[in-house]
Design a protein around this motif. Structure first.
Motif, mmCIF file in Angstrom:
data_model
loop_
_atom_site.group_PDB
_atom_site.id
_atom_site.type_symbol
_atom_site.label_atom_id
_atom_site.label_comp_id
_atom_site.label_asym_id
_atom_site.label_seq_id
_atom_site.Cartn_x
_atom_site.Cartn_y
_atom_site.Cartn_z
ATOM 1 N N LYS A 189 -19.194 -11.860 -92.819
ATOM 2 C CA LYS A 189 -19.334 -12.970 -92.025
ATOM 3 C C LYS A 189 -18.835 -12.662 -90.457
ATOM 4 O O LYS A 189 -18.859 -13.776 -89.699
ATOM 5 C CB LYS A 189 -19.037 -14.158 -92.365
ATOM 6 C CG LYS A 189 -19.535 -14.727 -93.959
ATOM 7 C CD LYS A 189 -18.990 -16.025 -94.366
ATOM 8 C CE LYS A 189 -17.611 -16.061 -94.536
ATOM 9 N NZ LYS A 189 -17.121 -17.411 -95.206
ATOM 10 N N MET A 190 -18.410 -11.412 -90.272
ATOM 11 C CA MET A 190 -18.083 -11.246 -88.726
ATOM 12 C C MET A 190 -18.877 -10.334 -88.008
ATOM 13 O O MET A 190 -19.304 -9.194 -88.787
ATOM 14 C CB MET A 190 -16.559 -10.644 -88.961
ATOM 15 C CG MET A 190 -15.638 -11.529 -89.405
ATOM 16 S SD MET A 190 -14.844 -12.705 -88.473
ATOM 17 C CE MET A 190 -13.850 -11.876 -87.158
ATOM 18 N N GLN A 191 -19.110 -10.537 -86.788
ATOM 19 C CA GLN A 191 -20.259 -9.613 -86.153
ATOM 20 C C GLN A 191 -19.207 -8.919 -85.301
ATOM 21 O O GLN A 191 -18.183 -9.207 -84.676
ATOM 22 C CB GLN A 191 -20.887 -10.652 -85.053
ATOM 23 C CG GLN A 191 -21.800 -11.580 -85.891
ATOM 24 C CD GLN A 191 -23.186 -11.754 -85.241
ATOM 25 O OE1 GLN A 191 -23.153 -11.660 -83.922
ATOM 26 N NE2 GLN A 191 -24.008 -12.389 -85.661
ATOM 27 N N ASN A 192 -19.417 -7.330 -85.375
ATOM 28 C CA ASN A 192 -18.478 -6.286 -84.644
ATOM 29 C C ASN A 192 -19.458 -5.757 -83.695
ATOM 30 O O ASN A 192 -20.473 -5.117 -83.957
ATOM 31 C CB ASN A 192 -18.071 -5.511 -85.695
ATOM 32 C CG ASN A 192 -17.167 -6.221 -86.810
ATOM 33 O OD1 ASN A 192 -15.879 -6.274 -86.646
ATOM 34 N ND2 ASN A 192 -17.936 -6.494 -88.059
ATOM 35 N N ILE A 193 -18.782 -5.743 -82.554
ATOM 36 C CA ILE A 193 -19.445 -4.967 -81.323
ATOM 37 C C ILE A 193 -19.138 -3.511 -81.196
ATOM 38 O O ILE A 193 -18.067 -3.457 -81.179
ATOM 39 C CB ILE A 193 -19.286 -5.868 -80.030
ATOM 40 C CG1 ILE A 193 -19.706 -7.426 -80.085
ATOM 41 C CG2 ILE A 193 -19.954 -5.042 -78.983
ATOM 42 C CD1 ILE A 193 -19.325 -8.039 -79.012
ATOM 43 N N ILE A 194 -20.193 -2.754 -81.316
ATOM 44 C CA ILE A 194 -19.861 -1.412 -81.521
ATOM 45 C C ILE A 194 -20.332 -0.908 -79.950
ATOM 46 O O ILE A 194 -21.332 -0.998 -79.416
ATOM 47 C CB ILE A 194 -20.588 -0.471 -82.314
ATOM 48 C CG1 ILE A 194 -20.681 -1.116 -83.760
ATOM 49 C CG2 ILE A 194 -20.392 0.886 -82.635
ATOM 50 C CD1 ILE A 194 -19.270 -1.397 -84.339
ATOM 51 N N ARG A 195 -19.402 -0.164 -79.285
ATOM 52 C CA ARG A 195 -19.374 0.255 -78.040
ATOM 53 C C ARG A 195 -19.621 1.920 -78.117
ATOM 54 O O ARG A 195 -18.776 2.493 -78.804
ATOM 55 C CB ARG A 195 -18.370 -0.197 -77.156
ATOM 56 C CG ARG A 195 -18.079 -1.774 -77.228
ATOM 57 C CD ARG A 195 -16.980 -2.229 -76.309
ATOM 58 N NE ARG A 195 -16.543 -3.608 -76.858
ATOM 59 C CZ ARG A 195 -17.336 -4.629 -75.882
ATOM 60 N NH1 ARG A 195 -18.377 -4.043 -74.913
ATOM 61 N NH2 ARG A 195 -17.013 -5.825 -76.125
#
Length: 659
Positions: A625-631
């Motif tokens: 349920k967590m959105q993880n931004i990949i950079r």
């Protein structure tokens, strides 16, 4: 009293509620999703009702299905646990109309205090000091940026219906708001079915202290003292304790009185928590109120002897509180560690999968201490990407804080999990830190103490002795079974960069372990291990221990608390040859962006041939349920794209490759 209660939740809290209901002689109904069909809660309940697909939006958040399940089974009341519909005033009001009792506060109290926006408005009108911020709803990202700049960075973007660390981002600049605001809205919608957001000033280096309150339907409200929840990571509590090492009696009484006054002002009639931000000088002001049972409620139960779930049920039934404020007292100290399915060595990213091995520590009274493990899983169960990554909540009680910490350290040693990443080594590291043991806490604790992330801890002198002794004992036991003609007493033990000459003599129930180069010896007794077993227990020089062990390509991998070592037990000639082996080179992944966790690709916004700058967002992967931004970690031109929005990906799967 109720004869049957429906539990509108899952996992460890569903199991926790079932246990109290059993003790009270109340039958239970558990609703379950597709992902939870074989869960422990389903096995334990008296009745079960299937309510839909794995996503919470198709099951646990659908009020119609919950109500229908209660009607079908004849449940008189519904306990919502925490999360999902637990702070949903519309759901509570609907149950009133349906003639079903909601085991929680009345709808008015939920609306007044459970909603983070409304609670701040209410507290402001009541002249209670609150964290500076914008208490109205926010239209869009542009509006969020303006509000943030008016408040002044850093700010915290929070879901109005949030909880459990979901739907929260700290923004240090405009770019953080541009990326964080839509991510928080998406998490809030997915987790709580409510995407309203508010923004407040982020206060640096505070302590997070909350007061447990309990009310009935006759106007009685008491507080059950405080919990310190300052050890947090990404706004998710990790370690909690009760009482707080910060507070004195005067401050405790002041915080408790304010929490009770706030609860009485809205006719609060169940278990709830008033949260405060506290300074190191013991100053404090209201942050928010959670109108539900808290995840960390076991520590309060351990120091007060009050079953909060039972009190919620009795209050919902209409009974008066059986105790007054003067009847409550703090006894001893309790610590809770949240065991999460996450990999602390990979930035604490979620780690889903099956519990191939699950051996929790022994529960109950052990001498002067108490060990409690609130869990909703068994060996063989799967931790799904659709829900919170918690495996269990391990709590210890002892007469003093240091004794409770020591008890937690030993309980964590005894807790063995395999099949997925888990944070037990990290929790053990915190228990051993002098700063934690001294009580010098803040919400920046993890950031301060592990600025480069968690890499484990170097071995202490005692751990160096321990792994050498254990490795030699294991090697001797294995050799005695498979090739007794090769048995010998003296070995070269290589543990990490440490090389020692060790003699192991005697055997059976006890070994004498001599460190020949250091002219000293220890005794290893009470050995509990056999080949194939993944936990080695024993006593080294009078100190009981448990280590996790597994065979490696050469030797063994041994972990004690937060220290992990590859250990070789070699003859002198083998050790000489071993030093001449070339070091194995790691694969070059510098031109790839790998998925740091298993999850679902929400967006992947680059195409082959596109130039990407270091720090730019490349994709968003959702897990637990967590959105993880990949950079991107460096500048580069995209060569290939290995996934697309909607794809499920595994940990280390290639998302993007650069030319």
């Amino acid at each position: 009293m109720f004869s049957k209660i429906l539990i509108a939740n899952r996992g460890e809290i569903a199991v926790r509620i079932i246990k109290t209901c059993r003790r009270m002689g109340i039958a239970t109904v558990v609703v379950y999703s597709e992902a939870d069909a074989d869960s422990m809660a389903v096995e334990m309940a008296d009745q079960t009702v299937f309510i839909g697909g794995a996503p919470a939006s198709e099951s646990y958040l659908v009020a119609d299905k919950i109500v229908a399940a209660a009607r079908e089974t004849g449940a008189e009341a519904i306990h919502p646990g925490f999360g999902f519909l637990s702070e949903n005033a519309s759901f509570a009001r609907r149950l009133e109309k349906e003639g079903i009792v909601f085991i929680g506060p009345n709808p008015h109290a939920i609306e007044a205090m459970g909603d983070k926006i409304e609670s701040k408005k209410f507290a402001t009108k009541a002249n209670i000091s609150v964290v500076p911020g914008h208490v109205g709803e926010i239209d869009d990202t542009a509006h969020a940026i303006k509000i943030s700049e008016d408040i002044g960075y850093p700010v915290m973007i929070k879901a109005s219906a949030g909880g459990g660390g979901k739907g929260i981002r700290v923004a240090w600049n405009q770019k953080d708001v541009e990326e964080g605001f839509p991510a928080v809205k998406a998490e809030a919608k997915s987790s709580f079915g409510d995407d309203r957001i508010f923004i407040e000033k982020f206060i640096e280096s505070p302590r997070h202290i909350e007061i447990q309150v309990m009310g009935d339907k006759h106007g009685n409200v008491v507080h059950l003292f405080e919990r310190e929840c300052s050890i947090q990571r990404r706004n998710q509590k990790v370690i909690e304790e009760a009482p707080s090492p910060l507070l004195d009696e005067e401050t405790r009484a002041a915080m408790g009185a304010q929490a009770v006054a706030l609860a009485k002002a809205v006719n609060y009639d169940s278990a709830g928590t008033v949260e405060f931000v506290a300074g190191q000088d013991k100053s404090f002001f209201f942050l928010e109120m959670n109108t539900r049972l808290q995840v960390e409620h076991p520590v309060t139960e351990l120091i007060t002897g009050v079953d909060l779930v039972e009190q919620m049920i009795r209050s919902a039934y209409g009974e008066k509180l059986a105790f007054a404020q003067k009847d409550l007292a703090i006894k001893g100290w309790a610590i809770e560690s949240r065991i999460y399915a996450e990999d602390p060595y990979r930035g604490f990213l979620p780690s889903i999968g099956r519990l191939v091995r699950y051996y929790p520590p022994q529960e109950g009274e052990i001498g002067e201490i108490i060990v409690r493990n609130d869990a909703g899983v068994r060996e063989g169960d799967e931790i799904s990407m659709f829900y919170d990554p918690m495996i269990s909540k391990l709590s210890t009680w002892a007469p003093t804080r240091l004794a409770a910490i020591d008890a937690m350290g030993r309980a964590l040693e005894d807790f063995h999990i395999e099949g997925l990443g888990q944070n037990i080594p990290f929790l053990a590291a915190v228990m051993d830190q002098e700063r934690f043991r001294s009580g010098k806490l803040s919400t920046n604790y993890i950031k301060d103490e592990f600025p480069e992330g968690f890499l484990g801890t170097p071995p202490t002198d005692w751990q160096r002795d321990l792994v050498s002794a254990v490795a030699c004992a294991m090697h001797r036991i294995v050799t005695a079974r498979s090739a007794p003609q090769l048995l010998r007493d003296e070995w070269i033990v290589i543990a990490g960069h440490d090389k020692r000459l060790v003699r192991l003599s005697n055997g059976g129930a006890a070994y004498r372990v001599e460190y020949l180069n250091e002219n000293r010896s220890l005794t290893l007794t009470d050995i509990d291990w056999r080949p194939g077993k993944h936990v080695f227990k024993g006593v080294l020089d009078g100190r009981a221990f448990t280590v996790a062990v597994k065979p490696a390509a050469e030797g063994f991998v041994i972990r004690h608390r937060a220290t992990t070592l590859n250990v070789l037990v070699l003859t002198p000639r083998s050790a000489e040859l071993h030093e001449k082996l070339p070091a194995k080179k790691a694969a070059d992944t510098s031109k790839m962006i790998l998925s740091p966790m298993p999850g679902l690709v929400v967006t992947l916004d680059v195409i082959p041939g596109q130039l990407v700058r270091a720090g730019e967002a490349v994709c968003v992967v959702e897990a637990m349920k967590m959105q993880n931004i990949i950079r991107a970690e460096r500048d580069g031109t995209v060569k290939t794209v290995g996934a697309k929005a909607g794809d499920s990906v595994a940990a280390d799967e290639v998302l993007v490759e650069f030319a």
